[in-house]
Scaffold this motif. Sequence first.
Motif, PDB file in Angstrom:
ATOM      1  N   ASP A  35       0.811  -1.223   0.000  1.00  0.00           N
ATOM      2  CA  ASP A  35       0.000   0.000   0.000  1.00  0.00           C
ATOM      3  C   ASP A  35       0.844   1.274   0.000  1.00  0.00           C
ATOM      4  O   ASP A  35       0.546   2.227  -0.724  1.00  0.00           O
ATOM      5  N   HIS A  36       1.872   1.299   0.830  1.00  0.00           N
ATOM      6  CA  HIS A  36       2.701   2.500   0.912  1.00  0.00           C
ATOM      7  C   HIS A  36       3.394   2.754  -0.427  1.00  0.00           C
ATOM      8  O   HIS A  36       3.409   3.886  -0.920  1.00  0.00           O
ATOM      9  N   LEU A  58       3.754   5.523  -5.675  1.00  0.00           N
ATOM     10  CA  LEU A  58       3.732   5.416  -7.142  1.00  0.00           C
ATOM     11  C   LEU A  58       2.734   6.387  -7.760  1.00  0.00           C
ATOM     12  O   LEU A  58       2.996   6.962  -8.818  1.00  0.00           O
ATOM     13  N   VAL A  59       1.591   6.563  -7.107  1.00  0.00           N
ATOM     14  CA  VAL A  59       0.600   7.524  -7.601  1.00  0.00           C
ATOM     15  C   VAL A  59       1.205   8.928  -7.598  1.00  0.00           C
ATOM     16  O   VAL A  59       1.071   9.681  -8.568  1.00  0.00           O
ATOM     17  N   HIS A  69       9.334  -0.035  -1.233  1.00  0.00           N
ATOM     18  CA  HIS A  69       9.112  -1.388  -1.747  1.00  0.00           C
ATOM     19  C   HIS A  69      10.040  -2.392  -1.060  1.00  0.00           C
ATOM     20  O   HIS A  69       9.593  -3.474  -0.637  1.00  0.00           O
ATOM     21  N   LEU A  70      11.309  -2.046  -0.930  1.00  0.00           N
ATOM     22  CA  LEU A  70      12.255  -2.952  -0.279  1.00  0.00           C
ATOM     23  C   LEU A  70      11.879  -3.187   1.179  1.00  0.00           C
ATOM     24  O   LEU A  70      11.952  -4.314   1.677  1.00  0.00           O
ATOM     25  N   ALA A  97       7.038  -8.193   4.745  1.00  0.00           N
ATOM     26  CA  ALA A  97       6.178  -9.291   4.279  1.00  0.00           C
ATOM     27  C   ALA A  97       6.854 -10.648   4.423  1.00  0.00           C
ATOM     28  O   ALA A  97       6.182 -11.661   4.637  1.00  0.00           O
ATOM     29  N   SER A  98       8.173 -10.680   4.312  1.00  0.00           N
ATOM     30  CA  SER A  98       8.887 -11.949   4.420  1.00  0.00           C
ATOM     31  C   SER A  98       9.268 -12.271   5.861  1.00  0.00           C
ATOM     32  O   SER A  98       9.922 -13.276   6.125  1.00  0.00           O
ATOM     33  N   GLY A  99       8.861 -11.413   6.786  1.00  0.00           N
ATOM     34  CA  GLY A  99       9.121 -11.668   8.199  1.00  0.00           C
ATOM     35  C   GLY A  99      10.478 -11.214   8.689  1.00  0.00           C
ATOM     36  O   GLY A  99      10.838 -11.458   9.841  1.00  0.00           O
TER      37      GLY A  99
END
Length: 156
Positions: free
Chosen positions: A36-37, A42-43, A68-69, A75-77
């Motif tokens: 989301d961030h 990007l917008v 993104h990073l 997300a990968s914990g």
Amino acid sequence: MKPAGDDAEARTRWFADVMAGRGTERRNDLGVAVGDHTQALLVELETVFGAGAWVATVILAVAVIEAHLREQAIASGRVIDPYLNAGTLFADAGLDERFDVLRRSRNRALHVSDPPTLTVDMHWFEAERLEAEARFAIHLVAAALYGGDLPDEEEA
């Protein structure tokens, strides 16, 4: 200084084409999940690029890649220091040196120096160079988010 209408629409179409991977040899993963961030940034990136705000495009491009990073790490914990320097973050992610060149360009725009690396006159007399740098940044964002070919150099 900032053309509207057809120019802005053409830049917005170009931005969408680059993000979609049109005109590139390959795209690694079109199904990459973008958080989301990152999507929100990007917008903003598309908006400033469409408006012809070249310096803001470079600044936001680095922010998009960094977000993104960080979102991928979360997300990968993986635990990631929220204050980790973007240069270290880029290096730890194994990003090509062109991403560090982009990061340094962003830093020159953000941080005051003597002599100045950013002036009002640049918007008028170096607009083509600034636009090329902004387009290069957009290509790097697309590569960082979706994979695929990296540009060799800034567009003329």
